[in-house]
Design a protein around this motif. Structure first.
Motif, mmCIF file in Angstrom:
data_model
loop_
_atom_site.group_PDB
_atom_site.id
_atom_site.type_symbol
_atom_site.label_atom_id
_atom_site.label_comp_id
_atom_site.label_asym_id
_atom_site.label_seq_id
_atom_site.Cartn_x
_atom_site.Cartn_y
_atom_site.Cartn_z
ATOM 1 N N SER A 10 14.600 -13.337 -3.978
ATOM 2 C CA SER A 10 16.117 -13.761 -4.011
ATOM 3 C C SER A 10 16.465 -13.492 -5.190
ATOM 4 O O SER A 10 17.646 -13.075 -5.255
ATOM 5 C CB SER A 10 16.941 -14.850 -2.966
ATOM 6 O OG SER A 10 16.372 -16.360 -4.191
ATOM 7 N N VAL A 11 15.998 -13.493 -6.304
ATOM 8 C CA VAL A 11 16.444 -13.607 -7.544
ATOM 9 C C VAL A 11 15.928 -12.377 -8.449
ATOM 10 O O VAL A 11 16.623 -12.333 -9.634
ATOM 11 C CB VAL A 11 16.330 -15.120 -8.472
ATOM 12 C CG1 VAL A 11 17.584 -15.628 -7.984
ATOM 13 C CG2 VAL A 11 14.908 -15.323 -8.695
ATOM 14 N N THR A 12 14.972 -11.215 -7.942
ATOM 15 C CA THR A 12 13.987 -10.125 -8.358
ATOM 16 C C THR A 12 15.121 -8.907 -8.230
ATOM 17 O O THR A 12 15.292 -8.725 -6.462
ATOM 18 C CB THR A 12 13.097 -9.579 -8.177
ATOM 19 O OG1 THR A 12 12.683 -11.313 -8.694
ATOM 20 C CG2 THR A 12 12.442 -8.777 -9.091
ATOM 21 N N GLU A 13 15.037 -8.296 -8.744
ATOM 22 C CA GLU A 13 16.414 -6.529 -8.830
ATOM 23 C C GLU A 13 14.734 -5.616 -8.129
ATOM 24 O O GLU A 13 13.814 -5.487 -8.795
ATOM 25 C CB GLU A 13 16.308 -5.873 -10.037
ATOM 26 C CG GLU A 13 17.716 -7.252 -10.934
ATOM 27 C CD GLU A 13 17.925 -7.051 -11.855
ATOM 28 O OE1 GLU A 13 17.186 -6.292 -13.085
ATOM 29 O OE2 GLU A 13 19.286 -7.262 -12.112
ATOM 30 N N ILE A 14 14.739 -6.008 -7.204
ATOM 31 C CA ILE A 14 14.020 -4.837 -6.534
ATOM 32 C C ILE A 14 13.909 -3.160 -6.286
ATOM 33 O O ILE A 14 14.888 -3.085 -6.278
ATOM 34 C CB ILE A 14 13.912 -5.494 -4.846
ATOM 35 C CG1 ILE A 14 13.147 -7.442 -4.874
ATOM 36 C CG2 ILE A 14 12.355 -4.307 -4.099
ATOM 37 C CD1 ILE A 14 12.773 -7.888 -3.541
ATOM 38 N N GLU A 71 3.711 -12.980 -3.797
ATOM 39 C CA GLU A 71 2.785 -12.124 -2.834
ATOM 40 C C GLU A 71 3.313 -11.464 -1.820
ATOM 41 O O GLU A 71 3.113 -9.864 -2.085
ATOM 42 C CB GLU A 71 1.665 -13.042 -1.473
ATOM 43 C CG GLU A 71 0.411 -13.916 -2.475
ATOM 44 C CD GLU A 71 0.199 -14.765 -1.052
ATOM 45 O OE1 GLU A 71 1.055 -14.448 -0.107
ATOM 46 O OE2 GLU A 71 -0.244 -15.182 -1.344
ATOM 47 N N THR A 72 4.408 -11.442 -2.016
ATOM 48 C CA THR A 72 5.354 -9.968 -1.510
ATOM 49 C C THR A 72 6.024 -9.319 -2.142
ATOM 50 O O THR A 72 5.878 -8.155 -2.111
ATOM 51 C CB THR A 72 6.526 -10.674 -0.834
ATOM 52 O OG1 THR A 72 6.749 -11.705 -0.206
ATOM 53 C CG2 THR A 72 8.161 -9.528 0.050
ATOM 54 N N LEU A 73 6.440 -9.610 -3.784
ATOM 55 C CA LEU A 73 6.503 -8.417 -4.750
ATOM 56 C C LEU A 73 5.439 -7.613 -5.016
ATOM 57 O O LEU A 73 5.232 -6.296 -5.391
ATOM 58 C CB LEU A 73 6.933 -9.237 -6.165
ATOM 59 C CG LEU A 73 8.876 -10.209 -5.389
ATOM 60 C CD1 LEU A 73 8.760 -10.498 -7.699
ATOM 61 C CD2 LEU A 73 9.713 -9.053 -5.578
ATOM 62 N N VAL A 74 4.285 -8.762 -5.192
ATOM 63 C CA VAL A 74 2.956 -7.894 -5.878
ATOM 64 C C VAL A 74 2.738 -6.400 -4.442
ATOM 65 O O VAL A 74 1.834 -5.337 -4.442
ATOM 66 C CB VAL A 74 1.704 -9.031 -5.362
ATOM 67 C CG1 VAL A 74 0.459 -8.251 -6.147
ATOM 68 C CG2 VAL A 74 1.274 -9.889 -6.457
ATOM 69 N N ALA A 75 2.757 -7.522 -3.383
ATOM 70 C CA ALA A 75 2.313 -6.163 -1.964
ATOM 71 C C ALA A 75 2.971 -4.955 -2.225
ATOM 72 O O ALA A 75 3.185 -3.427 -2.283
ATOM 73 C CB ALA A 75 2.554 -6.788 -0.525
ATOM 74 N N LYS A 76 4.246 -5.104 -2.535
ATOM 75 C CA LYS A 76 5.151 -4.449 -2.393
ATOM 76 C C LYS A 76 5.183 -3.575 -3.720
ATOM 77 O O LYS A 76 4.528 -1.450 -3.740
ATOM 78 C CB LYS A 76 6.791 -4.555 -3.040
ATOM 79 C CG LYS A 76 7.982 -5.483 -2.133
ATOM 80 C CD LYS A 76 8.821 -5.327 -2.334
ATOM 81 C CE LYS A 76 9.516 -6.163 -1.071
ATOM 82 N NZ LYS A 76 10.084 -5.058 -0.182
ATOM 83 N N THR A 77 4.563 -4.338 -4.600
ATOM 84 C CA THR A 77 3.486 -2.761 -5.845
ATOM 85 C C THR A 77 2.720 -2.202 -5.574
ATOM 86 O O THR A 77 2.770 -1.513 -6.120
ATOM 87 C CB THR A 77 4.048 -3.874 -7.576
ATOM 88 O OG1 THR A 77 5.592 -5.167 -7.598
ATOM 89 C CG2 THR A 77 3.599 -3.528 -8.865
ATOM 90 N N LYS A 78 1.862 -2.599 -5.373
ATOM 91 C CA LYS A 78 1.008 -2.308 -4.544
ATOM 92 C C LYS A 78 0.619 -1.335 -4.136
ATOM 93 O O LYS A 78 0.420 0.256 -4.390
ATOM 94 C CB LYS A 78 -0.141 -3.070 -3.939
ATOM 95 C CG LYS A 78 -1.009 -4.287 -5.085
ATOM 96 C CD LYS A 78 -1.989 -5.128 -4.193
ATOM 97 C CE LYS A 78 -3.135 -6.178 -4.860
ATOM 98 N NZ LYS A 78 -3.969 -7.117 -4.452
ATOM 99 N N ALA A 79 1.441 -0.838 -3.551
ATOM 100 C CA ALA A 79 2.035 -0.332 -2.440
ATOM 101 C C ALA A 79 2.381 1.050 -2.671
ATOM 102 O O ALA A 79 2.787 2.191 -2.813
ATOM 103 C CB ALA A 79 2.856 -0.296 -1.086
ATOM 104 N N HIS A 80 3.745 1.216 -4.408
ATOM 105 C CA HIS A 80 3.849 2.059 -4.692
ATOM 106 C C HIS A 80 2.674 2.575 -5.803
ATOM 107 O O HIS A 80 2.706 4.061 -5.451
ATOM 108 C CB HIS A 80 5.284 1.730 -5.498
ATOM 109 C CG HIS A 80 5.340 2.713 -6.718
ATOM 110 N ND1 HIS A 80 6.098 3.972 -6.732
ATOM 111 C CD2 HIS A 80 5.292 2.351 -8.302
ATOM 112 C CE1 HIS A 80 6.161 4.480 -7.431
ATOM 113 N NE2 HIS A 80 6.500 4.066 -8.533
ATOM 114 N N TYR A 81 2.211 1.589 -5.972
ATOM 115 C CA TYR A 81 0.757 2.276 -7.443
ATOM 116 C C TYR A 81 -0.398 2.611 -6.892
ATOM 117 O O TYR A 81 -0.891 3.279 -7.575
ATOM 118 C CB TYR A 81 1.150 1.262 -8.680
ATOM 119 C CG TYR A 81 1.960 1.038 -9.029
ATOM 120 C CD1 TYR A 81 2.304 2.502 -10.510
ATOM 121 C CD2 TYR A 81 3.188 -0.001 -9.630
ATOM 122 C CE1 TYR A 81 3.385 2.503 -11.134
ATOM 123 C CE2 TYR A 81 4.102 0.113 -10.181
ATOM 124 C CZ TYR A 81 4.693 1.334 -10.991
ATOM 125 O OH TYR A 81 5.955 1.117 -11.591
ATOM 126 N N GLY A 82 -1.077 2.188 -6.280
ATOM 127 C CA GLY A 82 -1.917 2.429 -5.367
ATOM 128 C C GLY A 82 -3.003 1.906 -5.833
ATOM 129 O O GLY A 82 -3.087 0.893 -6.228
#
Length: 246
Positions: A10-14, A71-82
């Motif tokens: 909620s406080v991260t610029e996604i 874990e949510t942000l890690v999942a989003k990052t992994k989804a982008h960078y593979g």
């Protein structure tokens, strides 16, 4: 409450969310600045959020590891960078790496959520002799400073020097986004922002903050999933002294 038990989404610029062009500019500035230290080195970024600078750092580093407590942000990052970047769940207070594992460690816009003493102790442990710790943080000494929810302690430049030197870091300091360079609209609204901060009227949610940003900055843009030197023209930071608040 520990950092691992809090929700920072909620406080991260996604990536993909609306932000100001100034926020994107600062993002580019800090990663281009950091890239100068990462050439052919083993690099770790802690609290990387959705990892907007990881592709840029990867192009310069010998190796790169990044992660976040969410874990949510890690999942989003992994989804982008593979498979391009190794991304893991990381607790900044207890890093799962051997001593002397990295040449460069980055912590951007997150020190105020942490127990600084625990993090700096871990930074000292995982960095090799001659290693570099790069910290980017908000300036609590600004006239209209507004703390973030979940924050524990903010450091002005003088405070940061004191705590880092207590962990035997030799320090240099730089400033970005000088306050006298903002537009007239933003400058004229700063006294109102200071009053709103003092009266605790600044909204806590990112949605409400985006609405206020539209009022102050006008047209917003999208937070890029991955910044490049071409995303915006990078501006080098100015060297500043730590002897006084800036």
């Amino acid at each position: 409450m520990t950092s691992s038990s809090l929700s920072y989404e909620s406080v991260t610029e996604i990536a993909g969310e609306e932000v100001t062009s100034e926020q994107v500019q600062r993002l580019v500035n800090r990663y281009v600045w950091a890239g100068n230290y990462c050439s052919n080195r083993d690099v770790l970024e802690v609290a990387c959020g959705t990892g907007p600078g990881l592709g840029y750092l990867q192009s310069r580093a010998r190796t790169l590891v990044a992660g976040d407590v969410s874990e949510t942000l890690v999942a989003k990052t992994k989804a982008h960078y593979g498979v391009r970047v190794l991304v893991e769940r990381l607790d900044a207070h207890q890093l799962q790496f051997d001593a002397n594992s990295f040449d460069v460690l980055l912590l951007f816009e997150a020190i105020y959520y942490l127990d600084a003493n625990l993090f700096f102790s871990e930074a000292r442990r995982v960095l090799r002799p001659g290693g570099v710790l790069l910290v980017v943080t908000a300036n609590k000494d600004l006239y209209d400073f507004n703390p973030s929810p979940h924050s524990t302690r903010y450091f002005g430049v003088h405070d940061l020097a004191n705590v880092l030197e207590s962990f035997n870091f030799s320090c240099e300091f730089f400033g970005d986004s000088p306050v006298d360079a903002v537009g007239f609209r933003q400058w004229s609204l700063r006294p109102l922002k200071r009053i709103a901060v003092h009266l605790n009227l600044i909204p806590q949610s990112m949605i409400a903050k985006r609405f206020l940003k539209r009022l102050v900055f006008g047209q917003l843009t999208r937070m890029p999933a991955e910044v490049t030197e071409e995303t915006a023209h990078a501006t080098a930071p100015a060297r500043i002294t730590s002897s006084n608040p800036d």
